[in-house]
Design an enzyme around this catalytic site. Structure first.
Site, PDB file in Angstrom:
ATOM      1  CG  HIS A 249      29.302 -19.868 -10.535  1.00  0.00           C
ATOM      2  ND1 HIS A 249      29.706 -18.687  -9.948  1.00  0.00           N
ATOM      3  CD2 HIS A 249      30.268 -20.192 -11.432  1.00  0.00           C
ATOM      4  CE1 HIS A 249      30.870 -18.320 -10.472  1.00  0.00           C
ATOM      5  NE2 HIS A 249      31.217 -19.217 -11.380  1.00  0.00           N
TER       6      HIS A 249
ATOM      7  CE1 TYR B 155      25.212 -10.416  -4.517  1.00  0.00           C
ATOM      8  CE2 TYR B 155      25.957 -12.695  -4.644  1.00  0.00           C
ATOM      9  CZ  TYR B 155      25.277 -11.623  -5.196  1.00  0.00           C
ATOM     10  OH  TYR B 155      24.668 -11.753  -6.415  1.00  0.00           O
TER      11      TYR B 155
ATOM     12  N   PRO C 162      20.929  -4.175  -8.327  1.00  0.00           N
ATOM     13  CG  PRO C 162      23.112  -3.454  -8.707  1.00  0.00           C
ATOM     14  CD  PRO C 162      21.744  -2.951  -8.361  1.00  0.00           C
TER      15      PRO C 162
ATOM     16  CE  LYS D  55      16.672 -13.261  -8.761  1.00  0.00           C
ATOM     17  NZ  LYS D  55      17.008 -14.575  -9.287  1.00  0.00           N
TER      18      LYS D  55
ATOM     19  CE1 TYR E 183      22.410 -14.385  -6.143  1.00  0.00           C
ATOM     20  CE2 TYR E 183      22.970 -16.338  -7.427  1.00  0.00           C
ATOM     21  CZ  TYR E 183      23.268 -15.065  -7.001  1.00  0.00           C
ATOM     22  OH  TYR E 183      24.422 -14.437  -7.443  1.00  0.00           O
TER      23      TYR E 183
END
Length: 391
Positions: A72, A201, A293, A297, A385
């Site tokens: 991704h 998200y 979550p 990580k 990220y």
């Protein structure tokens, strides 16, 4: 029984460590409380940092991941009814993430360990670690109703938050930190196409939501829920209806729904045990730290622990030097706290906190407005990220 490194826990952390040591000619024995078939039923993370991907390749457990995983280049944050894309590769100079389920990672690692003749003792209930401050620590465990001992040079505690490893360290020496969040995540798995080709998200007045995936016909979705809720409170129809309400209209209209094949509620917490070493006992992964979550990580932090620990052990057996082992905790904790910060920030940004009221909600909106209006802010998000460097 005697071995060089006794590993408590047959999840990804313990198995990666065992395989990395094997490739350097170092013996290990893995003790797992459940059967490995049971371990493969655990539904966990699926977003891998580049460092984790590289470590799996180093462990020679990467072939299926490289073939079936999904690279991704970015992800989306939805708020105020619109999706805003974070271009990970563009912001980080070419680094993205890999979507590949933890269950599949575990399956791959079990296969390579068994193919190499690795010793994995299943249904071994570890009772404790004795003599951690000596040169020959002992793991006591029970199997088939009988007690056994495993004598080691070193012990790696990779047995999770509730495992025996951390409990084997005297309470007077433990230094821990914890934050418990006032909500949970209700998650379902369904044999349906993902809502989007990248993760979404969502921050919404009704609560957080996340649309994720495992493959082109296996989706994992989450919504923020009350800690007082139970899975029985949420029929599939109720879940899908609530998820649609929290998604941008264009995403909700094309969302494919179906019966859940797994459903669970997970509470959220941040936890760090800074006592990651006690003599020759080393903690790694969830035994030492938990992250919410939101920032993806958990597994990635476990991988970085194993990176540092494996190198310390390999250095010891190759040269006799304990330098890498002596710096294990400090190196691991530096990265742990940075990941804890990022996960806390992402959680604070995207969830509803009842105690903050309208002011807190407006601050979240302002933060998101600033984020997507500032390349510097987006770069910081992207760098965290995709994963900060190990060294």
């Amino acid at each position: 029984m005697r071995t060089q490194v006794g590993i408590i826990g047959g999840g990804p952390s313990g198995l990666i460590l065992s395989q990395l040591l094997h490739l350097q000619g170092i013996e290990s024995v893995v003790l797992e409380r459940k059967t490995m078939d049971y371990v493969l039923t655990r539904i966990r993370a699926g977003v891998l940092e580049q460092g984790c991907v590289d470590l799996l390749r180093e462990a020679q457990a990467h072939e299926r991941m490289d073939r079936e995983g999904y690279e991704h280049d970015g992800f989306n944050i939805a708020f105020q009814g619109e999706c805003h894309r974070v271009d990970l590769k563009g912001l980080t100079g070419g680094t993205g993430v890999m979507v590949y389920g933890q269950t599949e990672i575990t399956r791959d690692l079990i296969e390579v360990r068994r193919a190499a003749g690795g010793t994995i003792i299943e249904e071994a209930e570890v009772l404790g670690v004795e003599g951690a401050e000596t040169d020959s620590p002992v793991i006591r465990y029970k199997k088939d109703g009988q007690e056994h001992t495993l004598i080691c040079d070193f012990v790696a505690g990779c047995d999770g938050y509730h495992g025996a490893s951390r409990r084997s360290i005297p309470s007077t020496l433990l230094k821990t930190f914890e934050k418990v969040y006032p909500f949970g995540w209700l998650g379902i798995m369904s044999e349906t196409p993902p809502a989007d080709h990248e993760l979404i998200y969502t921050r919404h007045e009704r609560g957080f939501a996340l649309c994720s995936m495992r493959n082109e016909n296996l989706s994992r979705h989450y919504i923020q829920c009350s800690l007082d809720d139970s899975v029985d409170d949420w029929s599939d129809d109720r879940f899908w209806d609530e998820l649609r309400r929290r998604l941008p209209e264009n995403v909700a209209d094309t969302l494919v729904t179906g019966p859940s094949i797994e459903k669970s509620i997970a509470p959220l917490r941040s936890f760090v045990c800074e006592t990651m070493r006690h003599g020759r006992l080393f903690l790694a992964g969830d035994a030492a730290h938990i992250v919410p979550p939101t920032g993806a990580k958990g597994l990635n932090l476990a991988a970085s622990d194993i990176y540092f620990l494996s190198r310390g052990l390999i250095e010891f057996y190759k040269s006799g030097s304990e330098a890498g082992l002596d710096t294990y905790a400090s190196k691991a904790l530096r990265r742990v706290w940075m990941a804890e910060r990022f996960s806390w920030w992402m959680t604070s940004l995207l969830h509803n906190f009842p105690e903050t009221g309208g002011f807190g909600s407006r601050m979240q909106d302002a933060e998101l407005d600033y984020l997507f209006g500032s390349k510097a802010a987006l770069t910081s998000l992207a760098e965290n990220y995709v994963g900060l460097p190990y060294e």
